[in-house]
Design an enzyme around this catalytic site. Sequence first.
Site, PDB file in Angstrom:
ATOM      1  N   GLY A 199    -122.804 -22.263 -20.839  1.00 59.17           N
ATOM      2  CA  GLY A 199    -123.721 -21.233 -20.353  1.00 59.17           C
ATOM      3  C   GLY A 199    -123.356 -19.840 -20.799  1.00 59.17           C
ATOM      4  N   TYR A 254    -127.582 -14.566 -24.135  1.00 57.99           N
ATOM      5  CA  TYR A 254    -127.351 -14.314 -22.717  1.00 57.99           C
ATOM      6  C   TYR A 254    -127.471 -15.612 -21.909  1.00 57.99           C
ATOM      7  CZ  TYR A 254    -128.013 -12.742 -17.940  1.00 57.99           C
ATOM      8  OH  TYR A 254    -127.899 -12.597 -16.574  1.00 57.99           O
ATOM      9  N   ARG A 255    -126.365 -16.022 -21.334  1.00 59.35           N
ATOM     10  CA  ARG A 255    -126.272 -17.206 -20.463  1.00 59.35           C
ATOM     11  C   ARG A 255    -126.743 -18.497 -21.135  1.00 59.35           C
ATOM     12  NH1 ARG A 255    -123.724 -13.970 -19.222  1.00 59.35           N
ATOM     13  NH2 ARG A 255    -123.442 -12.827 -17.281  1.00 59.35           N
ATOM     14  N   GLU A 256    -126.618 -18.561 -22.451  1.00 55.07           N
ATOM     15  CA  GLU A 256    -126.909 -19.827 -23.138  1.00 55.07           C
ATOM     16  C   GLU A 256    -126.146 -19.875 -24.457  1.00 55.07           C
ATOM     17  OE1 GLU A 256    -131.049 -20.232 -23.956  1.00 55.07           O
ATOM     18  OE2 GLU A 256    -131.180 -18.368 -25.081  1.00 55.07           O
TER      19      GLU A 256
END
Length: 292
Positions: A132, A169-171
Amino acid sequence: MALISGFEKIMRQAEPLAPHTWFHLGGPAEFFAQPNSVDELAALVRRCRDEDVPVRMLGGGSNVLVRDAGVSGVVIHLSAPGFTEIAVNRQNISAGGGAKLGLIISTSVREGLAGLETLVGIPGTLGGALHGNAGSRGGDVGQWTCQATVMTRAGEIQQRRREELVFAYRESSLDELVILNAQFQLERDDPEDLTKRMQKQWIIKKASQPLSHQSAGCIFKNPRGMSAGMLIEQAGLKGTRVGQAEVSERHANFIVAGPSATSDDVLKLVDEVRQRVLERLGIELETEIEVW
């Protein structure tokens, strides 16, 4: 049962998952496995594929909400020493996917290697953090990653070099079943300066989050250029409750679960917060937490 045959020592049935998550909520896993080696993990993954049984990886449990009904299939937890080792070689740190992110950060600081200290206070394991692309205002874990070793859902081991890795962002592009290992290329710095920077960051983070004894989780991704917590606060939702679940008074992007809360309470509260932020501010929030 054919699935368990040969894996009796590492697999349990009807394992409660609540103790393995930050929320301390949810039902059991149909099967829960803790393999001791990469070979054992690969054999188990291949067996699950052959038997058409779903597989999930559970890291530190900080980003997971398990439904009250529990989870069908196999939940794998990489807690054996072979999956948690951390090694330092000059300006590189190599760590297993099951290693705690906090331990990797403190190791880098002690060794005088800069880059990861801005991530202090982010919970969970390296595998979950990379999947993540965990981060804070100071940066994210992906920017320092130079290599990763993964296992596919077919049980095959593959290398991913820097030029193949994509972090946003977050991936991240690391969406294979298992992240077995990763390497970080860091920069030399003074261990004392790094320690001070890390401690300052830690104090700031802890002051703004739910208290450590509370069962809580961070819920929504920050929309581009905005803070989800600020938006929830602007919508007047701090302290909003559904059953025993409550929007944290300290940080509105956390939901705190009371002693008799259910996962259903949390899910209903998540939906209510999303709906009211959309109605009042016209912004649709996207969940960061995974719901199983």
